[in-house]
Write a protein that holds these residues in place. Sequence first.
Motif, PDB file in Angstrom:
ATOM      1  N   ALA A  63       0.828  -1.210   0.000  1.00  0.00           N
ATOM      2  CA  ALA A  63       0.000   0.000   0.000  1.00  0.00           C
ATOM      3  C   ALA A  63       0.862   1.259   0.000  1.00  0.00           C
ATOM      4  O   ALA A  63       0.581   2.217  -0.726  1.00  0.00           O
ATOM      5  CB  ALA A  63      -0.928  -0.017   1.214  1.00  0.00           C
ATOM      6  N   LEU A  64       1.918   1.267   0.819  1.00  0.00           N
ATOM      7  CA  LEU A  64       2.808   2.426   0.870  1.00  0.00           C
ATOM      8  C   LEU A  64       3.506   2.645  -0.470  1.00  0.00           C
ATOM      9  O   LEU A  64       3.583   3.766  -0.978  1.00  0.00           O
ATOM     10  CB  LEU A  64       3.848   2.258   1.975  1.00  0.00           C
ATOM     11  CG  LEU A  64       3.388   2.514   3.405  1.00  0.00           C
ATOM     12  CD1 LEU A  64       4.524   2.240   4.383  1.00  0.00           C
ATOM     13  CD2 LEU A  64       2.894   3.942   3.571  1.00  0.00           C
ATOM     14  N   LYS A  65       4.016   1.562  -1.048  1.00  0.00           N
ATOM     15  CA  LYS A  65       4.698   1.675  -2.335  1.00  0.00           C
ATOM     16  C   LYS A  65       3.733   2.108  -3.426  1.00  0.00           C
ATOM     17  O   LYS A  65       4.114   2.820  -4.359  1.00  0.00           O
ATOM     18  CB  LYS A  65       5.346   0.340  -2.709  1.00  0.00           C
ATOM     19  CG  LYS A  65       6.580  -0.005  -1.895  1.00  0.00           C
ATOM     20  CD  LYS A  65       7.218  -1.300  -2.384  1.00  0.00           C
ATOM     21  CE  LYS A  65       8.511  -1.592  -1.637  1.00  0.00           C
ATOM     22  NZ  LYS A  65       9.143  -2.845  -2.095  1.00  0.00           N
ATOM     23  N   GLY A  66       2.475   1.678  -3.308  1.00  0.00           N
ATOM     24  CA  GLY A  66       1.497   2.030  -4.320  1.00  0.00           C
ATOM     25  C   GLY A  66       1.108   3.495  -4.294  1.00  0.00           C
ATOM     26  O   GLY A  66       0.953   4.128  -5.339  1.00  0.00           O
ATOM     27  N   VAL A  67       0.954   4.048  -3.093  1.00  0.00           N
ATOM     28  CA  VAL A  67       0.472   5.426  -2.989  1.00  0.00           C
ATOM     29  C   VAL A  67       1.601   6.457  -3.047  1.00  0.00           C
ATOM     30  O   VAL A  67       1.381   7.610  -3.430  1.00  0.00           O
ATOM     31  CB  VAL A  67      -0.337   5.601  -1.676  1.00  0.00           C
ATOM     32  CG1 VAL A  67       0.579   5.691  -0.465  1.00  0.00           C
ATOM     33  CG2 VAL A  67      -1.252   6.824  -1.754  1.00  0.00           C
ATOM     34  N   ALA A  68       2.831   6.055  -2.687  1.00  0.00           N
ATOM     35  CA  ALA A  68       3.940   7.013  -2.605  1.00  0.00           C
ATOM     36  C   ALA A  68       4.228   7.732  -3.929  1.00  0.00           C
ATOM     37  O   ALA A  68       4.402   8.957  -3.934  1.00  0.00           O
ATOM     38  CB  ALA A  68       5.206   6.323  -2.092  1.00  0.00           C
TER      39      ALA A  68
END
Length: 424
Positions: free
Chosen positions: A50-55
């Motif tokens: 999720a973090l990698k997707g939204v960053a």
Amino acid sequence: MRNMKNIINKWNSISLVLRIICGLILGIILGLAVPQASGISILGQLFVGALKGVAPILVFFLVMSALCRMGKGQKTNMKFIVVLYLLGNLLSALVAVLASYVAPITLTLTEAAESDVAPPSGVIEVLTNLLMNVVANPVDSIVNANYIGILAWAVIFGIALKKASEGTKTALDNISEAVAQAVKWIISCAPFGIMGLIFATISTEGLGALLTYGRLIMVLVGSMAFVALVMNPLIVFLCTKTNPYPLVFKCLSRSFITAFFTRSSAANIPVNMELCEDMGLDEDTYSISIPLGATINMAGAAITISTMALAAAHTMGISVDFPTAFILCVLSALSAAGASGVAGGSLLLIPMACSLFGISNDVAMQVVGVGFIVGVIQDSCETGLNSSTDVLYTACAELRDRRKHPENYTTDINIHAKKRKAEA
């Protein structure tokens, strides 16, 4: 429903750091007690994913929105921050070299690392990779999390939109705020994600795996600890003329912990953004300096490259004088700045540094294999140091400017942080 809402509110009222520590302890216990419960590890995968997707989306819209709103002649501290980033890389490499002289390391090299990715052949290739990433397709850059490309195109579009209508700028602000809110929701799940991550490590590697290659790990982690607790505070003190440790520990407690377990500076960008906001820093600066730092501020990578290259030299019986070691520092600092643009990160830059001593690629790749073995700890500490220093240097530059030019600031840096704490 009301009871569930009350439970969620009580959970969110607890300090994020305390919640993360609870998740960490629970992950260790579960990893030792029920290592076969592999389903728990999916929590960590979901969190990092999720973090990698939204960053990438967050960085693109924040940088573009900040630049299009920036007035002509508006002052930022970016030049000084970039100087701190590069200086930090060089001094960190120097710390690693000195540590390797004090505690020289020899390795047992048996077989080469298995990797489908060829290491870069030299600094020229690293710089070429960086330049090609700058001109990569903007949509492709976002999809593939190419932060060099994302930054470049966000800057171009942000400057181009300076003359856009107020409605367009407001729309960009609204999108940035929406993405930032989504990021806050994801970060609130960090305790569960970290529980899954530490469970996966303990259940597959075991506590014993963390003690393998102890001497090498001690030099690597010791060098990183020295940079985090001695060198960085000294830099902050020289810039701000105040006690640096409250700021240093705040960055370590909030940024280092999450970066340690996610092992991704890119995934930690949203965490650092929120920390900068909580500290009341200038958004026009940190919305650019944080993603830039995740790209070029690689003190931990410089330490890894220098330490492993010198370990290879000691293993091969090669005597390295200090002038040559200093050249290694410069090479490590420059190549570390391009580590994020090279597949495999800092470990695959080791053969390039080894070539400085005439060490063959076959031997160098065996050293890379050792790097992967100690990567359970090395990569986590390296990422934690890199990411927490992004926030530290950004805050350091602003505090320095506030000290020298207080007339440029109408509010105290702590006012916003106190307001956020009261709202929480």
